[in-house]
Structure formats: structure tokens, C-alpha cells
Motif scaffolding. Structure first.
Motif, PDB file in Angstrom:
ATOM      1  N   THR A  39       0.961   4.235   0.656  1.00 34.05           N
ATOM      2  CA  THR A  39      -0.499   4.206   0.571  1.00 34.05           C
ATOM      3  C   THR A  39      -1.020   5.580   0.184  1.00 34.05           C
ATOM      4  O   THR A  39      -0.382   6.608   0.460  1.00 34.05           O
ATOM      5  CB  THR A  39      -1.150   3.800   1.912  1.00 34.05           C
ATOM      6  OG1 THR A  39      -0.972   4.858   2.867  1.00 34.05           O
ATOM      7  CG2 THR A  39      -0.551   2.506   2.451  1.00 34.05           C
ATOM      8  N   ASP A  41      -3.612   6.908   1.523  1.00 31.03           N
ATOM      9  CA  ASP A  41      -3.967   7.570   2.782  1.00 31.03           C
ATOM     10  C   ASP A  41      -2.802   8.403   3.305  1.00 31.03           C
ATOM     11  O   ASP A  41      -2.994   9.542   3.771  1.00 31.03           O
ATOM     12  CB  ASP A  41      -4.362   6.531   3.840  1.00 31.03           C
ATOM     13  CG  ASP A  41      -5.745   5.954   3.597  1.00 31.03           C
ATOM     14  OD1 ASP A  41      -6.531   6.607   2.886  1.00 31.03           O
ATOM     15  OD2 ASP A  41      -6.031   4.870   4.116  1.00 31.03           O
ATOM     16  N   LYS A  61      -3.867   3.551  -6.919  1.00 27.42           N
ATOM     17  CA  LYS A  61      -2.525   3.815  -6.405  1.00 27.42           C
ATOM     18  C   LYS A  61      -1.474   3.600  -7.484  1.00 27.42           C
ATOM     19  O   LYS A  61      -0.516   4.378  -7.600  1.00 27.42           O
ATOM     20  CB  LYS A  61      -2.232   2.910  -5.200  1.00 27.42           C
ATOM     21  CG  LYS A  61      -0.860   3.152  -4.586  1.00 27.42           C
ATOM     22  CD  LYS A  61      -0.586   2.243  -3.407  1.00 27.42           C
ATOM     23  CE  LYS A  61      -0.184   0.859  -3.862  1.00 27.42           C
ATOM     24  NZ  LYS A  61       0.295   0.024  -2.726  1.00 27.42           N
TER      25      LYS A  61
END
Length: 209
Positions: A39, A41, A61
Motif C-alpha cells: 500500500t 500508506d 499505486k
């Protein structure tokens, strides 16, 4: 896929320090946790930047992952070209090029991670869907053969160049995809000995009379 290797070398990847830090963190994240759990994040936390900053460079992404794959491919191609071009004879080019390729790819953390834990994500691209990749790699290796022929160091019929190039590709891919082997491919000295024993006689047989 046909121009994948060419595209990798010519890809205009973000090149400033921040982009390199992001791709470095993305590589480490993928090496540690694979791609299913990858991810933005996690990359942001690892690199110490905000998601906004990362999205400024890589809006999705998938774009970050594509850039990462192209960067890793470009690194490999650039290095193997340098190794081959530094050798003086066709035999040395074969030995050093094959040895470097096997050592680099069998030791590549992301590639070996995906083959071990997420093979469904990469195996098709290296087997049943590898036609375009093989075409591009074959052309690249064939160019080295043609250069040796033009320099008078090899005597190989033009119609056999692609076949010889593909043979080398299939040897490397097989030893990467199936790491368990009795062949001594994980030791630098032994890899060179292997190429010297089994492959250089072929090249020597192609020397001009």
C-alpha cells in the motif's frame, strides 16, 4: 511487451532525490511484504513522507509499482551490458554475462520473494505469457552476437543468431524459476567454471577459420 526492455532503458522515471527515496522505500516494502499487501500508506510511513507527496510523483499505486519494476529492470540491463562490453573475447563475454545474470537474478530479493510467496503474480509473465519478453531479450542478446560477427570474432550464420540468443535466455530463466539444482550456480567461481565447461566450446566452434 515486445518493447519492454527497450522501454525499461528509455523510461523517463522521476529522477530527483525524493522520487528515488520513494522508489527505494517501495522496493523495500515489496521485498518484505510482497505485492498483495503493498500500500502507498506503508510506503509513506517507511520513507517518512506524506501520501500527498507520494501521489504528487506517482498518482496511483500501479504507477509506483510500474516505475519500480522499470527501475529494477533498467538497473539489471545497464549492469549486464557493462559487464559484457568490458570483456575482450566472445568467450569472456559469454562467461561473464551469463555468470552475472544468474547471480543477479537468483539473488534479487523482490524477484525471489514473488517466486516464493506470490508466484501467480509473476510466473505467467515468465512462462506462458513470456513471448514478448523473450522477443525483446532475444533481440538484445542477438545484437551482441551481430557485433562480434561484424568484428570478425565469430562466424555464425545470420539465421542461427536468434536461436543461440534464445538458448541463453532459456538457460537463465530456467535456473531462476527453478532454483533447486545440482549445478553450482550460486558461487561466482563455479558459475564461471560451469559456463567455461559447457558453453564456451560452442562459442569456440564458431570462431572464424
Amino acid at each position: 511487451m515486445r518493447d519492454l526492455l527497450k522501454h525499461a532503458l528509455e523510461a523517463d522515471l522521476p529522477g530527483d532525490e525524493t522520487a528515488e527515496r520513494i522508489m527505494g522505500a517501495a522496493l523495500n516494502q515489496a521485498e518484505d511484504f510482497g505485492l498483495r499487501r503493498f500500500t502507498v500508506d506503508d510506503v509513506a510511513r517507511r520513507v517518512g513522507l506524506s501520501r500527498v507527496t507520494i501521489y504528487r510523483y506517482f498518482p496511483k499505486k500501479e504507477q509506483l509499482l510500474n516505475a519500480l519494476v522499470l527501475r529494477e529492470m533498467k538497473r539489471f540491463l545497464t549492469k549486464v551490458d557493462a559487464v559484457v562490453e568490458a570483456q575482450a573475447t566472445p568467450e569472456e563475454k559469454l562467461i561473464e554475462g551469463l555468470s552475472f545474470s544468474l547471480g543477479y537474478l537468483r539473488g534479487h530479493r523482490l524477484l525471489t520473494r514473488l517466486l516464493r510467496t506470490e508466484p501467480e503474480l509473476i510466473l505467467p509473465q515468465l512462462t506462458v505469457r513470456a513471448g514478448g519478453l523473450f522477443t525483446a531479450a532475444r533481440a538484445r542478446i542477438a545484437a551482441h552476437f551481430h557485433a562480434e560477427i561484424a568484428a570478425g570474432r565469430l562466424s555464425l550464420p545470420a539465421e542461427d543468431v536468434d536461436g543461440m540468443a534464445e538458448l541463453l535466455i532459456r538457460i537463465v530463466v530456467s535456473l531462476v524459476l527453478t532454483p533447486e539444482t545440482v549445478l553450482p550456480v550460486d558461487d561466482d567461481v563455479e558459475r564461471r567454471r560451469l559456463a567455461e565447461l559447457y558453453l564456451t566450446p560452442i562459442v569456440r566452434s564458431l570462431r572464424p577459420a
